[in-house]
Design a protein around this motif. Structure first.
Motif, PDB file in Angstrom:
ATOM      1  N   PRO A 162      10.266  -6.148  -3.888  1.00 52.56           N
ATOM      2  CA  PRO A 162      11.081  -7.315  -3.534  1.00 52.56           C
ATOM      3  C   PRO A 162      11.331  -7.460  -2.033  1.00 52.56           C
ATOM      4  CG  PRO A 162      12.156  -5.925  -5.209  1.00 52.56           C
ATOM      5  CD  PRO A 162      11.060  -5.130  -4.599  1.00 52.56           C
ATOM      6  N   LEU A 163      11.007  -6.480  -1.223  1.00 53.37           N
ATOM      7  CA  LEU A 163      11.383  -6.484   0.190  1.00 53.37           C
ATOM      8  C   LEU A 163      10.418  -7.326   1.016  1.00 53.37           C
ATOM      9  CD1 LEU A 163      12.398  -2.745   0.704  1.00 53.37           C
ATOM     10  CD2 LEU A 163      13.788  -4.665  -0.117  1.00 53.37           C
ATOM     11  N   ASP A 164      10.965  -7.898   2.088  1.00 51.60           N
ATOM     12  CA  ASP A 164      10.186  -8.735   2.996  1.00 51.60           C
ATOM     13  C   ASP A 164       9.464  -7.835   3.990  1.00 51.60           C
ATOM     14  OD1 ASP A 164       9.119 -10.781   4.478  1.00 51.60           O
ATOM     15  OD2 ASP A 164      11.009 -11.315   5.464  1.00 51.60           O
ATOM     16  N   LEU A 165       8.202  -7.557   3.707  1.00 56.54           N
ATOM     17  CA  LEU A 165       7.397  -6.625   4.489  1.00 56.54           C
ATOM     18  C   LEU A 165       6.039  -7.249   4.790  1.00 56.54           C
ATOM     19  CD1 LEU A 165       8.151  -3.556   2.215  1.00 56.54           C
ATOM     20  CD2 LEU A 165       8.870  -3.698   4.615  1.00 56.54           C
ATOM     21  N   LEU A 166       5.456  -6.860   5.911  1.00 58.94           N
ATOM     22  CA  LEU A 166       4.069  -7.209   6.185  1.00 58.94           C
ATOM     23  C   LEU A 166       3.205  -6.160   5.514  1.00 58.94           C
ATOM     24  CD1 LEU A 166       1.913  -8.903   7.645  1.00 58.94           C
ATOM     25  CD2 LEU A 166       2.153  -7.312   9.593  1.00 58.94           C
ATOM     26  N   ARG A 167       2.471  -6.555   4.501  1.00 57.48           N
ATOM     27  CA  ARG A 167       1.692  -5.605   3.711  1.00 57.48           C
ATOM     28  C   ARG A 167       0.279  -5.497   4.268  1.00 57.48           C
ATOM     29  NH1 ARG A 167       5.969  -7.145   0.790  1.00 57.48           N
ATOM     30  NH2 ARG A 167       6.731  -5.660  -0.762  1.00 57.48           N
ATOM     31  N   LEU A 168      -0.080  -4.277   4.670  1.00 58.34           N
ATOM     32  CA  LEU A 168      -1.374  -4.015   5.293  1.00 58.34           C
ATOM     33  C   LEU A 168      -2.135  -2.981   4.481  1.00 58.34           C
ATOM     34  CD1 LEU A 168      -0.209  -3.672   9.027  1.00 58.34           C
ATOM     35  CD2 LEU A 168      -1.174  -5.700   7.914  1.00 58.34           C
ATOM     36  N   ALA A 169      -3.444  -3.141   4.428  1.00 59.73           N
ATOM     37  CA  ALA A 169      -4.297  -2.179   3.717  1.00 59.73           C
ATOM     38  C   ALA A 169      -4.597  -0.996   4.626  1.00 59.73           C
ATOM     39  CB  ALA A 169      -5.596  -2.845   3.288  1.00 59.73           C
ATOM     40  N   ALA A 170      -4.452   0.198   4.078  1.00 61.67           N
ATOM     41  CA  ALA A 170      -4.769   1.409   4.835  1.00 61.67           C
ATOM     42  C   ALA A 170      -6.281   1.555   4.954  1.00 61.67           C
ATOM     43  CB  ALA A 170      -4.193   2.630   4.139  1.00 61.67           C
ATOM     44  N   PRO A 171      -6.808   1.663   6.155  1.00 61.92           N
ATOM     45  CA  PRO A 171      -8.246   1.898   6.308  1.00 61.92           C
ATOM     46  C   PRO A 171      -8.570   3.362   6.038  1.00 61.92           C
ATOM     47  CG  PRO A 171      -7.214   1.897   8.446  1.00 61.92           C
ATOM     48  CD  PRO A 171      -6.130   1.589   7.456  1.00 61.92           C
TER      49      PRO A 171
END
Length: 308
Positions: free
Chosen positions: A36-45
């Motif tokens: 539910p949190l407002d986060l910038l979701r990034l994929a781990a390389p």
């Protein structure tokens, strides 16, 4: 600015035997709590061999690669296991640490939390142990120092078990300060106050079994915070283990979820004073699933607040 959540589905493919505390469900519960949190979701390389070689020799990396089974689960020791997909998961966990450093130093985000597994802070230079394959926190620190030219990095490890691997990997690095609080005595047996690093760059804070949040807060106010302020880090890396929680089955400290919130707030305050707010946090332990999820959420909520 915002807070990044860095993770990858490959980290769910590292499978341990039934009943093992470091289980796939740990990451599932953390990610569900953070949804539910407002986060910038990034994929781990995935980290490359060259990335891992910042803290481990190539012969060790090759040995871990060769140990991955084609089927089933294979023990490296009584606690540390590999399955098909473990190497891929471990590369993502290490790569997340690197991606987080890049994102924070470039000001893409204010701070970052890496929700990955396997954890990393017990992996020594040439020894996997304690569920860990590669030293992710030490890698984040070393990468920030050598790739980005950061002058001083502090690693703060509040997992209930001593970060022996991070200590081993940073022992002779004068540009890094390691502060590690842990239940003592407890596995792995290290973490005494007399262990101070090759350049007086290690501060261990042993906490007695049965002690709770009041004792932890007093110890950090007395020992950790003044040492951090004197060091003036340009980046703080947190080894965020949540197994000091009173509900955790693997140790005997009695912290509450609010203790993790308080500690995160205070470390972010110090980062704001000395490091432009730059914080990279890496998931380590925590084995009661409900306590882990609640504590990780409180931790990330404080990162979000600090990043505003």
């Amino acid at each position: 600015m915002t807070t990044a959540l860095i993770t990858h589905a490959d980290c769910l493919d590292h499978v341990t035997p039934a009943g093992h505390p470091e289980q796939v469900a740990r990451l599932d519960h953390v990610l569900h709590a953070l949804a539910p949190l407002d986060l910038l979701r990034l994929a781990a390389p995935p980290a490359s061999d060259a990335d891992l070689a910042r803290v481990h020799p190539q012969r060790y990396i090759d040995r871990i690669k060769a140990a991955e089974p084609e089927a089933g689960e294979h023990p490296l020791d009584e606690d540390t296991w590999m399955s098909p997909g473990s190497m891929r998961a471990a590369r993502r966990a290490a790569g997340a640490a690197i991606r987080a450093v890049d994102a924070v130093i470039s000001r893409e985000v204010a701070n970052a939390f890496c929700a990955t597994r396997p954890p990393g802070h017990h992996a020594e230079r040439e020894k996997p142990m304690g569920f860990c394959l590669f030293g992710n926190a030490a890698l984040a620190a070393t990468y920030a120092l050598d790739h980005h030219g950061i002058e001083r990095v502090a690693v703060v490890d509040f997992d209930v078990h001593h970060g022996n691997g991070t200590q081993d990997l940073l022992w002779d690095e004068p540009r890094a300060l390691l502060i590690s609080s842990q239940q003592f005595p407890l596995w792995p047996g290290s973490g005494a106050a007399t262990e101070r690093g090759g350049h007086d760059n290690v501060l261990n804070i042993p906490l007695p079994p049965g002690s709770g949040g009041d004792e932890m807060r007093a110890a950090y106010r007395r020992d950790a915070f003044p040492r951090l302020a004197a060091f003036k880090p340009n980046l703080i890396v947190m080894s965020a283990g949540f197994d000091a929680h009173r509900d955790d089955p693997l140790a005997q400290l009695a912290w509450s979820t609010e203790d993790f919130r308080w500690l995160t707030h205070e470390l972010c305050r110090i980062a704001a004073e000395h490091a432009r707010g730059r914080v990279v946090s890496l998931l380590e332990g925590g084995y009661d699933l409900s306590a882990l999820a609640a504590s990780a959420k409180a931790h990330v909520e404080e990162l979000i607040e600090a990043g505003k």
